[in-house]
Design a protein around this motif. Structure first.
Motif, PDB file in Angstrom:
ATOM      1  N   VAL A  41       0.797  -1.227   0.000  1.00 27.74           N
ATOM      2  CA  VAL A  41       0.000   0.000   0.000  1.00 27.74           C
ATOM      3  C   VAL A  41       0.832   1.281   0.000  1.00 27.74           C
ATOM      4  O   VAL A  41       0.325   2.342  -0.343  1.00 27.74           O
ATOM      5  CB  VAL A  41      -1.015   0.045   1.158  1.00 27.74           C
ATOM      6  N   ALA A  42       2.098   1.214   0.392  1.00 23.90           N
ATOM      7  CA  ALA A  42       2.961   2.405   0.371  1.00 23.90           C
ATOM      8  C   ALA A  42       3.980   2.291  -0.763  1.00 23.90           C
ATOM      9  O   ALA A  42       4.148   3.219  -1.543  1.00 23.90           O
ATOM     10  CB  ALA A  42       3.657   2.600   1.709  1.00 23.90           C
ATOM     11  N   GLY A  43       4.665   1.159  -0.836  1.00 21.56           N
ATOM     12  CA  GLY A  43       5.508   0.858  -1.987  1.00 21.56           C
ATOM     13  C   GLY A  43       6.859   1.524  -2.076  1.00 21.56           C
ATOM     14  O   GLY A  43       7.572   1.337  -3.054  1.00 21.56           O
ATOM     15  N   PHE A  44       7.232   2.331  -1.077  1.00 13.70           N
ATOM     16  CA  PHE A  44       8.513   3.029  -1.159  1.00 13.70           C
ATOM     17  C   PHE A  44       9.682   2.058  -1.062  1.00 13.70           C
ATOM     18  O   PHE A  44       9.579   0.992  -0.464  1.00 13.70           O
ATOM     19  CB  PHE A  44       8.611   4.109  -0.073  1.00 13.70           C
ATOM     20  N   LYS A 109      10.216   6.111  -7.199  1.00 16.62           N
ATOM     21  CA  LYS A 109      10.020   6.319  -5.753  1.00 16.62           C
ATOM     22  C   LYS A 109       9.321   5.134  -5.099  1.00 16.62           C
ATOM     23  O   LYS A 109       9.501   4.888  -3.906  1.00 16.62           O
ATOM     24  CB  LYS A 109       9.180   7.577  -5.495  1.00 16.62           C
ATOM     25  N   THR A 110       8.494   4.428  -5.848  1.00 17.59           N
ATOM     26  CA  THR A 110       7.692   3.331  -5.300  1.00 17.59           C
ATOM     27  C   THR A 110       7.925   2.051  -6.113  1.00 17.59           C
ATOM     28  O   THR A 110       7.043   1.592  -6.839  1.00 17.59           O
ATOM     29  CB  THR A 110       6.203   3.703  -5.319  1.00 17.59           C
ATOM     30  N   PRO A 111       9.114   1.442  -5.966  1.00 12.74           N
ATOM     31  CA  PRO A 111       9.457   0.316  -6.836  1.00 12.74           C
ATOM     32  C   PRO A 111       8.953  -1.063  -6.371  1.00 12.74           C
ATOM     33  O   PRO A 111       9.127  -2.037  -7.101  1.00 12.74           O
ATOM     34  CB  PRO A 111      10.989   0.339  -6.819  1.00 12.74           C
ATOM     35  N   GLU A 112       8.366  -1.150  -5.186  1.00 12.17           N
ATOM     36  CA  GLU A 112       7.925  -2.464  -4.700  1.00 12.17           C
ATOM     37  C   GLU A 112       6.943  -3.084  -5.696  1.00 12.17           C
ATOM     38  O   GLU A 112       5.945  -2.460  -6.067  1.00 12.17           O
ATOM     39  CB  GLU A 112       7.286  -2.348  -3.324  1.00 12.17           C
TER      40      GLU A 112
END
Length: 143
Positions: A41-44, A109-112
């Motif tokens: 949900v955040a992915g940072f 920024k959000t590579p997950e």
């Protein structure tokens, strides 16, 4: 028609609000652990834990208020012109967040992987639809 748009927006925003409220009290529903939830949900980059609980609570309150505002915008007799104008920044916030999800900067920024998948499939399209919904409600009030 405006009430249908607002009702659909409210349902989506209420679902987001409830999920963030659940996370604000320390639960990881619907994911089995905090790390995977944070990645989804955040992915940072290299995220291990969810953002602070107060941030989740703030998002829960903000999305609930946005849903209530959508319902208020659907009532052409409520709030007058100031309420109509309040719909514009909300439309902008959701449209910008939705569009941001498709940029290379946001992907960096959000590579997950689980976040990237859900952002392209759910989060960004939902934000774009909510932004379009707010914009539509504002336009319908002005006509």
């Amino acid at each position: 028609m405006s009430m249908l748009i607002a009702a659909l927006m409210f349902i989506a925003l209420l679902a987001v609000s409830v999920a963030h409220f659940i996370w604000s009290v320390g639960q990881t529903w619907p994911i089995r652990n905090e790390k995977l939830l944070a990645q989804t949900v955040a992915g940072f980059r290299d995220i291990e834990r969810m953002p602070p609980k107060m941030a989740s609570l703030a998002v829960a309150i903000a999305t609930l208020l946005a849903g209530i505002l959508a319902l208020a915008l659907a009532d052409h007799d409520s709030g007058g012109f100031p309420l109509t104008l309040l719909g514009l920044p909300l439309a902008a916030v959701f449209l910008v967040r939705g569009a941001l999800g498709y940029t290379a900067w946001w992907a960096d920024k959000t590579p997950e992987p689980s976040f990237r998948f859900n952002d392209r499939r759910v989060y960004s399209p939902l934000c774009l639809m909510l932004g379009a919904g707010f914009l539509t409600l504002v336009i319908m009030r002005l006509l």
